[in-house]
Design a protein around this motif. Structure first.
Motif, PDB file in Angstrom:
ATOM      1  N   TRP A  19      32.945 -72.539 -47.286  1.00 25.22           N
ATOM      2  CA  TRP A  19      33.150 -71.283 -46.561  1.00 25.22           C
ATOM      3  C   TRP A  19      34.631 -70.989 -46.380  1.00 25.22           C
ATOM      4  O   TRP A  19      35.086 -69.859 -46.603  1.00 25.22           O
ATOM      5  CB  TRP A  19      32.446 -71.330 -45.210  1.00 25.22           C
ATOM      6  CG  TRP A  19      33.030 -70.416 -44.170  1.00 25.22           C
ATOM      7  CD1 TRP A  19      33.609 -70.770 -42.998  1.00 25.22           C
ATOM      8  CD2 TRP A  19      33.115 -68.981 -44.216  1.00 25.22           C
ATOM      9  NE1 TRP A  19      34.037 -69.671 -42.293  1.00 25.22           N
ATOM     10  CE2 TRP A  19      33.751 -68.551 -43.028  1.00 25.22           C
ATOM     11  CE3 TRP A  19      32.718 -68.017 -45.148  1.00 25.22           C
ATOM     12  CZ2 TRP A  19      33.994 -67.209 -42.746  1.00 25.22           C
ATOM     13  CZ3 TRP A  19      32.962 -66.672 -44.858  1.00 25.22           C
ATOM     14  CH2 TRP A  19      33.586 -66.273 -43.676  1.00 25.22           C
ATOM     15  N   VAL A  20      35.400 -71.981 -45.981  1.00 24.67           N
ATOM     16  CA  VAL A  20      36.830 -71.769 -45.737  1.00 24.67           C
ATOM     17  C   VAL A  20      37.539 -71.288 -47.005  1.00 24.67           C
ATOM     18  O   VAL A  20      38.480 -70.492 -46.949  1.00 24.67           O
ATOM     19  CB  VAL A  20      37.469 -73.068 -45.187  1.00 24.67           C
ATOM     20  CG1 VAL A  20      38.988 -72.948 -45.160  1.00 24.67           C
ATOM     21  CG2 VAL A  20      36.948 -73.360 -43.779  1.00 24.67           C
ATOM     22  N   ASP A  60      26.811 -68.487 -44.010  1.00 27.37           N
ATOM     23  CA  ASP A  60      25.523 -68.765 -43.370  1.00 27.37           C
ATOM     24  C   ASP A  60      25.141 -70.235 -43.536  1.00 27.37           C
ATOM     25  O   ASP A  60      24.651 -70.868 -42.595  1.00 27.37           O
ATOM     26  CB  ASP A  60      24.439 -67.866 -43.953  1.00 27.37           C
ATOM     27  CG  ASP A  60      24.656 -66.400 -43.607  1.00 27.37           C
ATOM     28  OD1 ASP A  60      25.543 -66.108 -42.782  1.00 27.37           O
ATOM     29  OD2 ASP A  60      23.940 -65.545 -44.166  1.00 27.37           O
ATOM     30  N   VAL A  61      25.348 -70.786 -44.713  1.00 23.93           N
ATOM     31  CA  VAL A  61      25.048 -72.205 -44.925  1.00 23.93           C
ATOM     32  C   VAL A  61      25.931 -73.066 -44.032  1.00 23.93           C
ATOM     33  O   VAL A  61      25.472 -74.041 -43.420  1.00 23.93           O
ATOM     34  CB  VAL A  61      25.232 -72.596 -46.404  1.00 23.93           C
ATOM     35  CG1 VAL A  61      25.101 -74.115 -46.582  1.00 23.93           C
ATOM     36  CG2 VAL A  61      24.208 -71.889 -47.282  1.00 23.93           C
ATOM     37  N   ASP A 121      29.702 -62.560 -34.044  1.00 28.17           N
ATOM     38  CA  ASP A 121      28.999 -62.288 -32.805  1.00 28.17           C
ATOM     39  C   ASP A 121      27.803 -63.235 -32.668  1.00 28.17           C
ATOM     40  O   ASP A 121      27.142 -63.541 -33.661  1.00 28.17           O
ATOM     41  CB  ASP A 121      28.500 -60.829 -32.813  1.00 28.17           C
ATOM     42  CG  ASP A 121      27.927 -60.408 -31.479  1.00 28.17           C
ATOM     43  OD1 ASP A 121      26.734 -60.700 -31.215  1.00 28.17           O
ATOM     44  OD2 ASP A 121      28.654 -59.772 -30.701  1.00 28.17           O
ATOM     45  N   PRO A 122      27.505 -63.712 -31.454  1.00 24.82           N
ATOM     46  CA  PRO A 122      26.350 -64.605 -31.277  1.00 24.82           C
ATOM     47  C   PRO A 122      25.047 -64.023 -31.803  1.00 24.82           C
ATOM     48  O   PRO A 122      24.184 -64.755 -32.295  1.00 24.82           O
ATOM     49  CB  PRO A 122      26.294 -64.814 -29.757  1.00 24.82           C
ATOM     50  CG  PRO A 122      27.700 -64.607 -29.295  1.00 24.82           C
ATOM     51  CD  PRO A 122      28.270 -63.549 -30.192  1.00 24.82           C
ATOM     52  N   ARG A 123      24.897 -62.695 -31.713  1.00 30.63           N
ATOM     53  CA  ARG A 123      23.661 -62.079 -32.211  1.00 30.63           C
ATOM     54  C   ARG A 123      23.530 -62.237 -33.713  1.00 30.63           C
ATOM     55  O   ARG A 123      22.414 -62.391 -34.234  1.00 30.63           O
ATOM     56  CB  ARG A 123      23.637 -60.592 -31.832  1.00 30.63           C
ATOM     57  CG  ARG A 123      23.471 -60.340 -30.327  1.00 30.63           C
ATOM     58  CD  ARG A 123      23.706 -58.894 -29.985  1.00 30.63           C
ATOM     59  NE  ARG A 123      25.087 -58.492 -30.261  1.00 30.63           N
ATOM     60  CZ  ARG A 123      25.572 -57.287 -30.016  1.00 30.63           C
ATOM     61  NH1 ARG A 123      24.796 -56.350 -29.487  1.00 30.63           N
ATOM     62  NH2 ARG A 123      26.834 -56.994 -30.290  1.00 30.63           N
ATOM     63  N   VAL A 124      24.657 -62.223 -34.419  1.00 28.77           N
ATOM     64  CA  VAL A 124      24.621 -62.422 -35.864  1.00 28.77           C
ATOM     65  C   VAL A 124      24.186 -63.849 -36.186  1.00 28.77           C
ATOM     66  O   VAL A 124      23.368 -64.089 -37.080  1.00 28.77           O
ATOM     67  CB  VAL A 124      25.998 -62.123 -36.492  1.00 28.77           C
ATOM     68  CG1 VAL A 124      26.000 -62.455 -37.973  1.00 28.77           C
ATOM     69  CG2 VAL A 124      26.377 -60.666 -36.267  1.00 28.77           C
ATOM     70  N   VAL A 125      24.722 -64.802 -35.438  1.00 26.31           N
ATOM     71  CA  VAL A 125      24.346 -66.210 -35.653  1.00 26.31           C
ATOM     72  C   VAL A 125      22.849 -66.385 -35.447  1.00 26.31           C
ATOM     73  O   VAL A 125      22.162 -67.030 -36.246  1.00 26.31           O
ATOM     74  CB  VAL A 125      25.130 -67.139 -34.711  1.00 26.31           C
ATOM     75  CG1 VAL A 125      24.684 -68.584 -34.897  1.00 26.31           C
ATOM     76  CG2 VAL A 125      26.630 -67.016 -34.969  1.00 26.31           C
TER      77      VAL A 125
END
Length: 306
Positions: free
Chosen positions: A202-203, A145-146, A228-232
């Motif tokens: 993250w990686v 998320d960060v 998914d774009p909705r998650v973003v």
């Protein structure tokens, strides 16, 4: 669409194929066109116009007037009239209609106003709160998320572009990311140090969510598939809600803030255009109006002889 006359259905299906195959428009764009054109076809069918060939300029103006009476905003009417012009220009070129009834169709003017702003202070709080949550998260979700928050603001890329990124699109040595934008136009955007550090973090833990469905996707969902774009959007909205002073503008607010802050910092308009992936400089120029309006507002508020 299935309730429409066969002439409308055939024309709209062919136009959708044109958008998908020839122009390579995204599913989101095609859905918007389809919605607007089905609305037009339904309205005109009820008025007895059972195919594109019988449409007149008066019909189109009547449809827009009905949309306006129904409460549609000027920006919505502008988008819908644009969809109609594109459709009938294609239909005329393909011989679907003998003449283009939308050639003289005018779009309603949309006034430009100063939108809410994510300030640099707001963003510092957003990232501080996100980093604190990531430190408490035992899984990789917090780091992801960060990373996506930092990347959205650092590069100004669209949500769809972020979701389409692969691991190999990151160039750690040069500090850049390769982005595939609208119309399959590729561009390379630089990354700042905070974004690079967040992506590296993250990686390092991405493998914890990797499954057979992950492929080369840079950002993953909790089940291992490409994010998914909705998650973003949920991540961005939740992060902005955590800072009471920050307006909840969603992912586009980060793109807007990036462009505005660059121009306020002295970046030239062409560079900002390239980073945002705008095909036209006129699209980028709205940010010059925003910064000018902000300067005038500050002058009126603070100058003793304003």
């Amino acid at each position: 669409m299935e309730e429409l006359d066969e002439r409308w259905r055939t024309a709209l299906h062919r136009f959708d194929d044109h958008l998908r195959l020839d122009l390579r428009r995204s599913e989101h764009t095609r859905t918007a066109y389809r919605s607007d054109l089905v609305s037009l076809a339904t309205h005109l069918s009820e008025a007895g116009v059972n195919g594109p060939g019988g449409v007149t300029l008066r019909d189109l103006r009547g449809w827009l007037a009905a949309q306006h009476a129904g409460g549609a905003a000027p920006a919505t009417l502008q988008r819908r009239s644009g969809a109609v012009r594109v459709f009938f220009r294609w239909a005329h070129a393909q011989g679907v209609v003998d003449r283009d009834p939308a050639a003289s169709l005018k779009s309603p003017k949309v006034g430009r106003r100063l939108p809410p702003e994510l300030t640099q202070a707001d963003l510092q709080q957003v990232y501080a709160a996100a980093s604190a949550r990531a430190a408490e998260d035992e899984g990789p979700g917090g780091r992801r998320d960060v990373a996506l928050l930092e990347l959205l603001y650092a590069t100004g890329i669209r949500v769809s572009e972020l979701c389409g990124l692969d691991v190999d699109d990151l160039d750690h040595e040069r500090g850049t990311v390769r982005v595939l934008g609208k119309g399959n136009r590729e561009r390379v955007v630089p990354l700042g140090r905070p974004a690079r550090a967040a992506l590296d973090a993250w990686v390092q833990v991405r493998h914890q969510w990797v499954t057979s469905d992950s492929g080369p996707a840079l950002f993953l969902g909790a089940r291992g598939g490409r994010i998914d774009p909705r998650v973003v959007r949920r991540v961005v909205h939740a992060s902005l809600e955590a800072v009471p002073e920050a307006p909840d503008l969603g992912p586009h607010g980060l793109r807007h803030a990036m462009a505005t802050h660059l121009l306020e910092g002295g970046a030239d308009l062409r560079s900002v255009q390239e980073m945002l992936g705008h095909s036209s400089l006129a699209t980028t120029q709205i940010y010059t109006h925003v910064t000018s309006d902000r300067l005038r507002a500050a002058f009126r508020q603070a100058h003793p002889r304003a």
